[in-house]
Design a protein around this motif. Structure first.
Motif, PDB file in Angstrom:
ATOM      1  N   HIS A 138       0.865  -1.264  -0.111  1.00  0.00           N
ATOM      2  CA  HIS A 138       0.016   0.088   0.171  1.00  0.00           C
ATOM      3  C   HIS A 138       0.840   1.348  -0.094  1.00  0.00           C
ATOM      4  O   HIS A 138       0.411   2.095  -0.588  1.00  0.00           O
ATOM      5  N   SER A 139       2.059   1.180   0.655  1.00  0.00           N
ATOM      6  CA  SER A 139       3.188   2.195   0.405  1.00  0.00           C
ATOM      7  C   SER A 139       3.788   2.535  -0.868  1.00  0.00           C
ATOM      8  O   SER A 139       3.664   3.732  -1.242  1.00  0.00           O
ATOM      9  N   LYS A 140       3.953   1.623  -1.446  1.00  0.00           N
ATOM     10  CA  LYS A 140       4.674   1.634  -2.804  1.00  0.00           C
ATOM     11  C   LYS A 140       3.824   1.804  -3.787  1.00  0.00           C
ATOM     12  O   LYS A 140       4.045   2.356  -4.732  1.00  0.00           O
ATOM     13  N   ASN A 141       2.551   1.247  -3.690  1.00  0.00           N
ATOM     14  CA  ASN A 141       1.469   1.381  -4.748  1.00  0.00           C
ATOM     15  C   ASN A 141       0.264   1.540  -4.146  1.00  0.00           C
ATOM     16  O   ASN A 141      -0.530   0.988  -4.029  1.00  0.00           O
ATOM     17  N   PRO A 142       0.192   2.905  -3.774  1.00  0.00           N
ATOM     18  CA  PRO A 142      -1.059   3.428  -3.123  1.00  0.00           C
ATOM     19  C   PRO A 142      -2.147   3.362  -3.877  1.00  0.00           C
ATOM     20  O   PRO A 142      -2.237   3.601  -5.119  1.00  0.00           O
ATOM     21  N   HIS A 143      -3.387   2.877  -3.308  1.00  0.00           N
ATOM     22  CA  HIS A 143      -4.524   2.923  -4.065  1.00  0.00           C
ATOM     23  C   HIS A 143      -5.032   4.308  -3.996  1.00  0.00           C
ATOM     24  O   HIS A 143      -5.055   5.279  -2.839  1.00  0.00           O
ATOM     25  N   ASN A 144      -5.940   4.751  -4.882  1.00  0.00           N
ATOM     26  CA  ASN A 144      -6.582   6.091  -5.041  1.00  0.00           C
ATOM     27  C   ASN A 144      -5.497   7.126  -4.772  1.00  0.00           C
ATOM     28  O   ASN A 144      -6.051   8.131  -4.216  1.00  0.00           O
ATOM     29  N   HIS A 145      -4.404   7.253  -5.370  1.00  0.00           N
ATOM     30  CA  HIS A 145      -3.559   8.415  -5.115  1.00  0.00           C
ATOM     31  C   HIS A 145      -3.755   9.178  -6.313  1.00  0.00           C
ATOM     32  O   HIS A 145      -4.070   8.811  -7.514  1.00  0.00           O
TER      33      HIS A 145
END
Length: 147
Positions: free
Chosen positions: A17-24
């Motif tokens: 989630h930190s490296k590939n955050p959703h809804n960024h």
């Protein structure tokens, strides 16, 4: 052995989630709520698109530590499509959870429930709750605007 696997799963999900955050990102035409955590330097800009009594879309941008970014990503997944009342309840459940309080509704948080371990690190609680506080502020501002 099982605890070790659980810790590995926790670390993998948080790292993802930190490296590939959703809804960024941001949402065009939506006023963002900007909050910061001066303790560790996290900054979040949260955009929430409301339709009637629901969160139709949500996105976040900013700079944050691993916990802050992962929590923001998990939060957006947990609340998208929810009513405002449901989202505010999730904010309360999450806040209680990271402060070490048991809540039978933690499962409703989805992957954000994996952040329960933050309660063991008081200095990280503000990192984990930043996005949730931004959401609460956005909802309350919206509710005032529609009155």
């Amino acid at each position: 052995m099982a605890l070790s696997r659980l810790n590995s799963l926790y670390m993998a999900v948080v790292a993802d989630h930190s490296k590939n955050p959703h809804n960024h990102g941001t949402i065009e035409g939506v006023e963002s709520v900007v909050l910061n955590n001066p303790t560790c330097g996290d900054v979040i800009s949260l955009s929430v698109k409301f339709e009637d009594d629901r969160i139709a879309d949500i996105a976040f941008a900013g700079d944050g530590c691993t916990i802050s970014t992962a929590s923001s990503s998990m939060m957006t997944d947990a609340v998208k499509g929810k009513t405002l009342a449901q989202a505010l309840e999730l904010v309360e459940i999450f806040s209680e959870m990271v402060q070490g309080q048991d809540n039978s509704k933690q499962k409703e948080l989805g992957e954000a429930e994996l952040l329960a371990g933050v309660s063991k690190f008081p200095q990280r609680i503000k990192c984990s709750t930043l996005a949730w506080h931004a959401l609460e502020k956005a909802i309350k501002r919206h509710q005032e605007e529609v009155k």
